[in-house]
Design a protein around this motif. Structure first.
Motif, PDB file in Angstrom:
ATOM      1  N   SER A 202       0.754  -0.897  -0.134  1.00  0.00           N
ATOM      2  CA  SER A 202      -0.033   0.295  -0.371  1.00  0.00           C
ATOM      3  C   SER A 202       0.644   1.364  -0.198  1.00  0.00           C
ATOM      4  N   ASP A 203       1.598   1.584   0.253  1.00  0.00           N
ATOM      5  CA  ASP A 203       2.446   2.927   0.746  1.00  0.00           C
ATOM      6  C   ASP A 203       3.659   2.605  -0.622  1.00  0.00           C
TER       7      ASP A 203
ATOM      8  N   LYS B  92       2.170   1.500  -3.212  1.00  0.00           N
ATOM      9  CA  LYS B  92       1.411   2.102  -4.849  1.00  0.00           C
ATOM     10  C   LYS B  92       1.677   3.356  -4.487  1.00  0.00           C
ATOM     11  N   LYS B  93       1.385   3.614  -3.144  1.00  0.00           N
ATOM     12  CA  LYS B  93       0.895   5.437  -2.676  1.00  0.00           C
ATOM     13  C   LYS B  93       2.476   6.599  -2.675  1.00  0.00           C
TER      14      LYS B  93
ATOM     15  N   ARG C 101       2.143   9.033  -5.717  1.00  0.00           N
ATOM     16  CA  ARG C 101       2.924  10.526  -5.622  1.00  0.00           C
ATOM     17  C   ARG C 101       3.798  10.658  -7.088  1.00  0.00           C
TER      18      ARG C 101
END
Length: 109
Positions: A71-72, A74-75, A79
């Protein structure tokens, strides 16, 4: 009648200042003053590492951490894509393609 095919320029990005500088430098030196008919097709690529490559597979509890790491990652990738698009837009380059691939940036495909 043969038509000239536009060459493709690829710029790799990550979350470093050097990467941002490289993208800006490329836009300034190869795309400045050519917004109507750019000399190259620009493809911006971010090689997103896999979660297992980031944390390794050693140790108990790694399986529980993988979804959070994924998840991190992908974030971070989202960005970086938005930042790359903003940089291109600020330089009047609106047709750049931004891609995210899940590969190790260290090793060739």
């Amino acid at each position: 009648m043969a038509t000239a095919e536009t060459q493709t320029m690829v710029v790799g990005i990550d979350d470093s200042e050097h990467s941002t500088y490289a993208l800006q430098w490329t836009l300034d030196h190869f795309f400045a003053n050519s917004t109507v008919n750019p000399p190259f097709k620009l493809v911006i690529v971010h090689a997103r590492p896999s979660p297992s490559a980031v944390i390794g597979l050693a140790g108990p509890g790694a399986v529980e951490v993988l979804p959070h790491v994924d998840s991190d990652l992908k974030k971070i990738a989202a960005r970086l894509v938005e930042e790359a698009k903003e940089i291109c837009s600020s330089k009047s380059v609106h047709d750049a393609v931004v891609e995210v691939v899940e590969e190790s940036p260290k090793y060739p495909l």
